[in-house]
Design a protein around this motif. Structure first.
Motif, PDB file in Angstrom:
ATOM      1  N   UNK A   1      29.854  34.224 -16.494  1.00  0.00           N
ATOM      2  CA  UNK A   1      30.991  34.581 -15.624  1.00  0.00           C
ATOM      3  C   UNK A   1      32.244  34.763 -16.478  1.00  0.00           C
ATOM      4  N   UNK A   2      32.429  33.839 -17.417  1.00  0.00           N
ATOM      5  CA  UNK A   2      33.585  33.874 -18.316  1.00  0.00           C
ATOM      6  C   UNK A   2      33.551  35.142 -19.180  1.00  0.00           C
TER       7      UNK A   2
ATOM      8  N   UNK B   1      34.121  31.334 -26.718  1.00  0.00           N
ATOM      9  CA  UNK B   1      33.462  30.306 -25.889  1.00  0.00           C
ATOM     10  C   UNK B   1      33.419  28.989 -26.648  1.00  0.00           C
TER      11      UNK B   1
ATOM     12  N   UNK C   1      35.898  42.631 -11.762  1.00  0.00           N
ATOM     13  CA  UNK C   1      36.753  41.552 -12.279  1.00  0.00           C
ATOM     14  C   UNK C   1      38.179  42.060 -12.511  1.00  0.00           C
ATOM     15  N   UNK C   2      39.158  41.166 -12.434  1.00  0.00           N
ATOM     16  CA  UNK C   2      40.551  41.591 -12.643  1.00  0.00           C
ATOM     17  C   UNK C   2      40.755  42.288 -13.995  1.00  0.00           C
ATOM     18  N   UNK C   3      40.071  41.781 -15.042  1.00  0.00           N
ATOM     19  CA  UNK C   3      40.208  42.378 -16.378  1.00  0.00           C
ATOM     20  C   UNK C   3      39.720  43.828 -16.381  1.00  0.00           C
TER      21      UNK C   3
ATOM     22  N   UNK D   1      29.053  42.807 -10.798  1.00  0.00           N
ATOM     23  CA  UNK D   1      30.027  41.715 -10.964  1.00  0.00           C
ATOM     24  C   UNK D   1      31.129  42.080 -11.967  1.00  0.00           C
TER      25      UNK D   1
ATOM     26  N   UNK E   1      36.652  39.565 -24.406  1.00  0.00           N
ATOM     27  CA  UNK E   1      35.331  39.448 -23.785  1.00  0.00           C
ATOM     28  C   UNK E   1      34.918  40.727 -23.066  1.00  0.00           C
ATOM     29  N   UNK E   2      35.916  41.491 -22.592  1.00  0.00           N
ATOM     30  CA  UNK E   2      35.602  42.775 -21.963  1.00  0.00           C
ATOM     31  C   UNK E   2      35.002  43.748 -22.980  1.00  0.00           C
TER      32      UNK E   2
ATOM     33  N   UNK F   1      40.106  36.984 -22.444  1.00  0.00           N
ATOM     34  CA  UNK F   1      39.398  37.757 -21.402  1.00  0.00           C
ATOM     35  C   UNK F   1      39.346  39.228 -21.797  1.00  0.00           C
TER      36      UNK F   1
ATOM     37  N   UNK G   1      34.709  38.395 -17.758  1.00  0.00           N
ATOM     38  CA  UNK G   1      36.148  38.533 -17.526  1.00  0.00           C
ATOM     39  C   UNK G   1      36.646  37.837 -16.278  1.00  0.00           C
ATOM     40  N   UNK G   2      35.891  36.871 -15.788  1.00  0.00           N
ATOM     41  CA  UNK G   2      36.334  36.122 -14.601  1.00  0.00           C
ATOM     42  C   UNK G   2      36.529  34.657 -14.983  1.00  0.00           C
TER      43      UNK G   2
END
Lengths: 268, 268
Positions: free
Chosen positions: A130-131, B51, B106-108, B102, B78-79, B75, A134-135
């Protein structure tokens, strides 16, 4: 010496865990304040938690009311004071037993479920995933659960109180011949708005404890299936300990506030 | 545009898993990180996307120093880096479609796109990624628990591909799979990396797989880099550990391929 050392270590462990849980709660609240779109997931959790727990609360509520009325009547009958049965029973349920029983039921049913669910997600790397996508997992997983359980504890308390008093009334009538009007007549002498306020405050705090501890233990679980098992066990132990600790502290504080309020009223 | 490790160290308790490790990953290549269990391979991967935090040293992803970024900035990194975990790490409560979609909600991702994608576009992208991993649209409405482990791995890969990352990070992608599915996943990693022109980093202890699809191989042991070379050069290595890995791998090959490969290795 060993016993003293163990006692000191256990006490330190208790407060260390309390500190870590408080920090986690702060992190969740900060995330809640800094993110949007929380309303719908929280509402979904409220529905889920309430639906899953309502049958247990109904069942437990009836019996708690019934047991209390029998026990209180046993004492009151010695002093020919059965007239106060309704008031004393209702007051006890609202002040102490109701919030405590609801929180213990929530800890057993929802707290264990939440710790196991989040713990499994942690050890199977779902939370990392999930991380990575990007959440913020606190926003996605913990915020709805934490506030959902807290709000549900208020709803369940309300339901629990109604059935508990209903159960008490029924037993008083059938087992002791005290009718509903007699039972209800003494309630206003023992129960006021502040009694309900205290009950709501306790339920909210205990619900917060159940939610925070179970989310924290699950969220930080590690070490596979064994780690998830440990997380659930620790969540159950710490939740019960913190609730008892909070109950003792809160009861004293609320009693003190009531005494101060009464004396102020007396002065004026 | 690349990933660079500069004197990165990481310890867990007294165990030093990475000791001033430095290497870089070239754009478009497939880098294999090989090593025995517990030698810091997955730790290396997780540090790239924050992480896990490095104790010292610097990690650069496209000239962004990862170790100094806060959660919001991470974030963004991670994208760019899609990670496929050791476990499929699919969200149990979501369908295959919801899992793959999902990362597109995401906001990103929305920020990067300049707005949310229309639902038809999400549908199209999900189906496209599913076909890339050779799965039919029949599975879209199924839950992860209804799929085989190999299919879950493919869905996990499709989910990682959905936000179109520049880097693909694979953590033990073939663990727990049968030899046929392992081959299929290895081919998939190779084909996708080349087709989509992404840089891939694969963490594994599968030497056969490394010799098949890697452009370069990095061997980690006791916190240090034992070799960082092409697969052709790796076969010529005189390091005992690498020789052990090679001989174990050769033993698994069919007789005719084994003789050929053994001749190639022993010629050194």
């Amino acid at each position: 010496m060993n016993a003293i050392r163990t006692l000191i270590q256990a006490t330190m462990g208790f407060f260390q865990e309390l500190g870590a849980t408080a920090l986690f709660f702060g992190r969740v609240v900060r995330t809640f304040r800094n993110t949007q779109d929380n309303f719908q997931p929280i509402l979904a959790q409220v529905a889920f938690v309430s639906y899953r727990s309502v049958s247990t609360v109904l069942f437990a509520g009836v019996f708690v009311g019934a047991i209390l009325v029998l026990q209180i009547d046993l004492i009151l009958s010695k002093y020919d004071a059965e007239i106060f049965l309704g008031g004393l029973n209702t007051s006890t349920v609202i002040r102490e037993v109701g919030p405590l029983i609801i929180s213990f039921l929530l800890a057993g049913k929802i707290g264990a479920f939440t710790a196991a669910e989040l713990g499994t997600m942690r050890v199977t790397e779902q939370i990392d995933a999930i991380e990575c996508l990007g959440t913020n997992p606190i926003h996605y997983l913990v915020v709805p659960r934490l506030f959902g359980i807290m709000i549900s504890s208020l709803i369940l308390l309300f339901i629990g109180l109604i059935v508990s008093v209903g159960g008490a009334m029924s037993v008083a009538w059938f087992a002791r011949g005290i009718n509903t009007v007699e039972f209800a007549s003494s309630i206003p002498k023992f129960v006021s708005i502040s009694t309900f306020g205290a009950a709501l405050l306790k339920a909210l705090i205990y619900g917060g404890i159940v939610a925070t501890v179970s989310c924290h233990r699950g969220f930080t679980a590690s070490g596979g299936a064994r780690g998830v098992g440990q997380a659930v066990t620790q969540a159950a132990i710490y939740t019960n300990l913190y609730i008892l600790f909070a109950n003792f502290t809160l009861s004293h504080i609320l009693d003190l506030i009531e005494v101060l309020a009464n004396s102020a009223r007396g002065v004026s | 545009m690349s990933i660079r490790f500069d004197r990165v160290s990481k310890s867990f308790g007294t165990k030093r898993v990475l000791d001033e490790v430095s290497f870089d990953v070239k754009t478009g290549e497939i880098l294999f990180i090989l090593g025995r269990s517990g030698m810091g391979k997955s730790v290396t991967l997780k540090q790239m996307i924050g992480l896990l935090k490095a104790d010292s040293g610097n990690i650069f992803v496209d000239d962004q120093e990862v170790t100094r970024l806060n959660e919001n900035q991470l974030a963004g990194v991670r994208q760019k880096c899609g990670m496929v975990f050791q476990h499929p790490a699919l969200l149990d409560s979501l369908t295959v479609f919801e899992n793959i979609a999902f990362g597109l909600k995401t906001p990103q991702f929305i920020k990067r796109q300049g707005g949310p994608l229309p639902s038809e576009e999400i549908q199209r992208r999900v189906q496209q990624k599913l076909s890339l991993v050779h799965l039919s649209t029949d599975v879209l409405e199924r839950f992860p628990s209804e799929l085989s482990y190999g299919m879950q791995k493919r869905v996990s890969l499709a989910r990682t591909l959905a936000p179109s990352p520049s880097y693909l990070l694979f953590d033990e992608p073939t663990t727990g799979l049968d030899p046929i599915t392992t081959n299929a996943i290895n081919d998939l990693i190779h084909d996708l990396s080349k087709k989509l022109q992404v840089t891939s980093i694969v963490v594994s202890h599968d030497m056969a797989c490394a010799l098949k699809i890697a452009d370069r191989v990095l061997v980690l042991d006791q916190g240090k880099i034992l070799a960082h070379t092409t697969r052709a050069q790796l076969k010529l290595s005189k390091e005992p550990l690498i020789r052990d890995f090679l001989s174990e791998t050769l033993a698994l090959l069919p007789p005719e391929e084994r003789a050929e490969a053994r001749a190639e290795v022993t010629a050194t």
